[in-house]
Design a protein around this motif. Structure first.
Motif, PDB file in Angstrom:
ATOM      1  N   CYS A  11       0.842  -1.198   0.000  1.00 34.38           N
ATOM      2  CA  CYS A  11       0.000   0.000   0.000  1.00 34.38           C
ATOM      3  C   CYS A  11       0.884   1.258   0.000  1.00 34.38           C
ATOM      4  O   CYS A  11       1.710   1.432   0.900  1.00 34.38           O
ATOM      5  CB  CYS A  11      -0.899   0.001   1.233  1.00 34.38           C
ATOM      6  SG  CYS A  11      -1.870   1.508   1.410  1.00 34.38           S
ATOM      7  N   CYS A  14       0.120   3.440   3.493  1.00 30.06           N
ATOM      8  CA  CYS A  14       0.506   3.062   4.858  1.00 30.06           C
ATOM      9  C   CYS A  14       1.512   1.908   4.886  1.00 30.06           C
ATOM     10  O   CYS A  14       1.867   1.441   5.962  1.00 30.06           O
ATOM     11  CB  CYS A  14      -0.737   2.691   5.662  1.00 30.06           C
ATOM     12  SG  CYS A  14      -1.376   1.062   5.248  1.00 30.06           S
ATOM     13  N   GLY A  16       0.991  -1.073   4.198  1.00 31.06           N
ATOM     14  CA  GLY A  16       0.348  -2.335   4.569  1.00 31.06           C
ATOM     15  C   GLY A  16       0.433  -3.342   3.413  1.00 31.06           C
ATOM     16  O   GLY A  16       0.652  -2.982   2.255  1.00 31.06           O
ATOM     17  N   CYS A  37      -5.631  -2.947   0.733  1.00 29.40           N
ATOM     18  CA  CYS A  37      -4.686  -2.900   1.851  1.00 29.40           C
ATOM     19  C   CYS A  37      -5.322  -3.536   3.078  1.00 29.40           C
ATOM     20  O   CYS A  37      -6.440  -3.179   3.452  1.00 29.40           O
ATOM     21  CB  CYS A  37      -4.309  -1.453   2.138  1.00 29.40           C
ATOM     22  SG  CYS A  37      -3.260  -1.290   3.586  1.00 29.40           S
ATOM     23  N   CYS A  40      -5.281  -0.318   5.956  1.00 30.42           N
ATOM     24  CA  CYS A  40      -6.105   0.899   5.877  1.00 30.42           C
ATOM     25  C   CYS A  40      -7.288   0.730   4.924  1.00 30.42           C
ATOM     26  O   CYS A  40      -8.066   1.665   4.742  1.00 30.42           O
ATOM     27  CB  CYS A  40      -5.265   2.105   5.470  1.00 30.42           C
ATOM     28  SG  CYS A  40      -4.803   2.152   3.731  1.00 30.42           S
TER      29      CYS A  40
HETATM   30 ZN   LIG Z   1      -2.860   1.006   3.483  1.00 33.01          ZN
END
Ligand SMILES: [Zn+2]
Ligand SMILES: C[S@@+](CC[C@H](N)C(=O)[O-])C[C@H]1O[C@@H](n2cnc3c(N)ncnc32)[C@H](O)[C@@H]1O
Length: 332
Positions: A11, A14, A16, A37, A40
């Motif tokens: 991601c 973030c 992720g 993700c 998030c």
């Molecule tokens: Zn994310």
């Protein structure tokens, strides 16, 4: 985009992990998919083979979107200009109008004719020194990439001048990237037409916030991408995060005392990477070891304006005659 990229992506907001729902494959290419993700919940689609990893928070001045739609609307309203642009003998048009004709020919899928118009436009838009120094940098990058077999990621690929040179030369996978989905769609059609699309993946993202996991990019290239990125801020730190091998950046620098161009460069918020000293300082501050290779100096002039389309131009820089210092920044 090819499916090997799934292991390299995360991601961009973030960092992720992503879960992938692939709707359509074409051999090892993902055509339609949705990545989400796990942290998030942001989603990133793949549409018509192009991965879309843009984030909503960064402002994006997509000049390709603006230029292409403005040109098409203008010609629709001015059919007599369209006739002159498209029907006059190519060599009677001003260089920038030859370039605009190439854009229209591309929209119509006439890529062979577009390539001829584009080639002629280049020789009229730029000084011979500019073209020679630029060509020398392209050759330098191509020569220095022969050792490895992994994917080459190219940043701010635009209309893919470097990507095309790499795809013609290597059998390696290439990832062309830009924050303009429109220019990537154009690149896909262009590469398909010339039989060069096979090993090329296309991903849209902002270079300042990439979707690559730490250290997953072994080879990063860019052809004049850095000087086109507004407010580069943490750009070089972000690139440091993702590159484990080498970053080859074709660059040109303005003289430190060139006030006429410096004013325009500052107004466009492009100053950190268009002057040699601040560019090298920015690389070092972001944790890179950087060398300046293949230096070549040549006169550059403002590109001449259109004679058909109300003085339209293509490059904002240089705004006044100058002496550009070309090089490849080799960063590790
Ligand atoms: Zn994310
Ligand atoms: C004019 S191209 C440079 C030449 C191109 N690399 C080639 O080889 O043909 C510069 C590109 O940078 C892209 N660009 C500008 N800011 C960007 C950003 N923040 N992230 C990604 N691409 C960006 C523009 O959309 C444009 O296509």
């Amino acid at each position: 985009m090819h499916d090997y990229l799934i292991d390299m992506l995360e991601c961009p907001i973030c960092h992720g992990a992503l879960t992938w729902r692939v709707v359509e494959y074409n051999a090892d290419r993902i055509q339609e998919a949705e990545a989400q993700c796990v942290e998030c919940a942001a989603t990133y689609p793949v549409r018509e083979g192009i991965g879309l990893f843009l984030t909503p928070d960064l402002p994006r001045d997509d000049l390709w979107e603006q230029a292409a739609s403005q040109l098409i609307l203008y010609l629709r309203d001015h059919p007599e200009v369209e006739r002159q642009l498209m029907d006059a003998p190519l060599d009677t048009l001003a260089p920038v109008d030859q370039f605009f004709r190439a854009l229209v020919l591309e929209e119509r899928g006439e890529y062979d004719r577009a390539k001829v118009a584009k080639g002629l436009a280049r020789s009229g838009l730029y000084t011979p020194e500019y073209l020679a120094c630029h060509e020398s940098q392209i050759n330098y990058v191509v020569e220095h990439l022969t050792a490895s077999n992994g994917p080459i990621v190219d940043l701010a690929s635009g209309r893919g001048y470097l990507v095309e040179a790499l795809a013609r030369r290597f059998r390696r996978p290439i990832v062309a990237t830009d924050f303009s989905p429109r220019v990537l769609r154009r690149d896909r059609r262009w590469l398909e037409f010339f039989g060069l699309y096979d090993r090329v993946s296309l991903i849209a993202f902002d270079a300042r916030r990439t979707p690559f996991k730490d250290g997953t990019v072994e080879t990063l290239t860019t052809n004049l991408g850095l000087p086109n990125i507004e407010e580069p801020g943490r750009l070089l730190a972000e690139l440091r995060r993702i590159v484990s091998g080498i970053f080859l950046a074709i660059s040109h620098f303005f003289p430190e005392d060139d006030e006429a161009n410096a004013k325009v460069i500052r107004e466009a918020r492009l100053d950190p990477l268009l002057f040699r000293r601040s560019a090298l300082d920015s690389f070092t501050a972001a944790g890179w070891q950087v060398q300046v290779a293949n230096v070549c100096k040549g006169k550059a002039l403002p590109t001449p304006r259109s004679e058909l389309l109300e003085g339209a131009g293509i490059d904002a820089l240089p705004a006044a005659q100058t002496m550009l210092e070309w090089c490849v920044l080799v960063a590790r």
